[in-house]
Design an enzyme around this catalytic site. Structure first.
Site, PDB file in Angstrom:
ATOM      1  N   GLU A  59       0.822  -1.207   0.000  1.00 23.01           N
ATOM      2  CA  GLU A  59       0.000   0.000   0.000  1.00 23.01           C
ATOM      3  C   GLU A  59       0.858   1.261   0.000  1.00 23.01           C
ATOM      4  O   GLU A  59       0.547   2.240  -0.695  1.00 23.01           O
ATOM      5  CB  GLU A  59      -0.926   0.018   1.230  1.00 23.01           C
ATOM      6  CG  GLU A  59      -1.929  -1.129   1.273  1.00 23.01           C
ATOM      7  CD  GLU A  59      -1.443  -2.292   2.109  1.00 23.01           C
ATOM      8  OE1 GLU A  59      -2.267  -2.882   2.824  1.00 23.01           O
ATOM      9  OE2 GLU A  59      -0.230  -2.605   2.042  1.00 23.01           O
ATOM     10  N   GLY A  74      15.724 -37.155  -1.272  1.00 19.61           N
ATOM     11  CA  GLY A  74      15.442 -38.525  -1.660  1.00 19.61           C
ATOM     12  C   GLY A  74      14.159 -39.103  -1.128  1.00 19.61           C
ATOM     13  O   GLY A  74      13.281 -38.409  -0.598  1.00 19.61           O
TER      14      GLY A  74
END
Length: 368
Positions: free
Chosen positions: A54, A299
């Site tokens: 803003e 993994g």
């Protein structure tokens, strides 16, 4: 909902995406200021979380903000921090209307920002394009409401769902474009997590190596139960440039811990669970460090733990067009991708072609 409101909010949401991975513990917010159906200001949360969207949009709009409509993806803050409240900035600029997608669950805001605007005779409309804005804000919203960041599991596998091959000449399963896409995912994450096995075998950097996005390399986290991380590995050697944390058990060797600490590594003692690091505890600790979005690479063991603990919010599967065969490491122990997706209530949101590879993106459904 008017077509104009949804259209302008859609543009604010697209702006907010630019802040993913760059806003620290603050949410990635987008803001567009409209006057006479013309954009007079736009902004998204800057690097490190400030200035807020803003503030940037209002500065760009200048005097044109008076009587304008502000479209903001998250409720404007109303508390004093290192910067003034955005609600007060909107009031001071003289905007006549604020359209907000999502209310902020932060206890310091949580409807108070909207109330403050209305108390100053500013028309406020909420819930516009809420589901789309929530997708971008998901990590922040999760950290504020559940105390954990959102989890993305990224896996690269062969057509027959194998993660690795025993052939030392074939380091990569997928192609270069798929690897670049993976680096983009790193840039949009606040932290990346791998297991000690990946560190010992590959000695990775875990940084973002896309040109122009190197500064968006995320916090790097190693799951290392017994603190076996070598002090001369690439991650440790570069800890002063890009932060590194190691998640270990609480009773690790003090001398090794001190050697790593002297290199700039932060040690995070975590609870244990079934002989491994409790990932739920690790996620809570990362949330305490302001991490909104965490990406897991690595993994099958990490993938299995995340699946068993039902911690996956998003799943990215890069699949190569070739098979590895019986010598490859299965991605999912004793099951298949299809069964995992169903079990975790993940819904496919996209299927893309990335070079010669396929990328499938899944997200946890609302019911999950």
């Amino acid at each position: 909902m008017s077509n104009d409101d949804s259209r302008y909010m859609g543009q604010a949401i697209e702006l907010s995406r630019r802040g993913l991975g760059a806003t620290g513990q603050n949410p990635p917010v987008g803001c567009i200021i409209i006057k006479d159906r013309t954009i007079v200001g736009r902004g998204f949360t800057d690097s490190g979380g400030r200035p807020h969207a803003e503030t940037i949009a209002l500065a760009q709009a200048g005097v044109e903000a008076n009587g304008a409509t502000a479209y903001v993806t998250l409720e404007p803050c109303c508390h004093h921090g290192r910067t003034g409240p955005c609600s007060e900035a909107l009031i001071g600029a003289g905007v006549s209307r604020v359209v907000c997608a999502v209310l902020d669950p932060d206890d310091r805001v949580s409807g108070k920002g909207v109330a403050q605007l209305r108390n100053h005779n500013i028309e406020v409309k909420t819930g516009v394009c809420a589901s789309q804005a929530t997708e971008v804000l998901a990590g922040y919203l999760s950290r504020k409401t559940s105390g954990k960041p959102t989890v993305l599991l990224k896996l690269a596998m062969s057509k027959d769902e194998k993660l690795a091959t025993n052939d030392p000449d074939k380091r990569w399963i997928t192609g270069e474009l798929a690897r670049d896409r993976g680096h983009l995912m790193r840039a949009k994450s606040d932290a990346i997590v791998v297991g000690i096995g990946t560190v010992l075998e590959d000695d990775p950097d875990l940084t973002c190596r896309l040109k122009g996005l190197e500064h968006l390399s995320p916090l790097r986290v190693i799951i290392d139960t017994n603190l076996k991380t070598p002090v001369d590995c690439r991650l440790v050697e570069s800890a002063q440039q890009v932060p590194v944390m190691i998640a270990c058990w609480q009773d690790v060797e003090i001398e090794q811990s001190m050697r790593l600490f002297e290199k700039g590594v932060e040690i995070i003692p975590c609870r244990s669970k079934a002989g491994r690091i409790d990932l739920t505890d690790l996620l809570a600790r990362l949330a305490d460090h302001g991490v909104n979005r965490v990406m897991f690479e690595g993994g099958a063991k990490i993938a299995e733990a995340l699946i068993n603990d039902n911690l996956i919010d998003e799943l990215a599967i890069f699949k190569a067009p070739h098979n590895i065969g019986k010598n490859g490491t299965p991605a999912f122990a004793g099951t298949t991708l299809h069964k995992i997706v169903k079990r975790l209530s993940l819904q496919k949101k996209a299927g893309l072609k990335v070079g010669c590879d396929d990328l499938s993106l899944y997200r946890r459904s609302k019911k999950g």
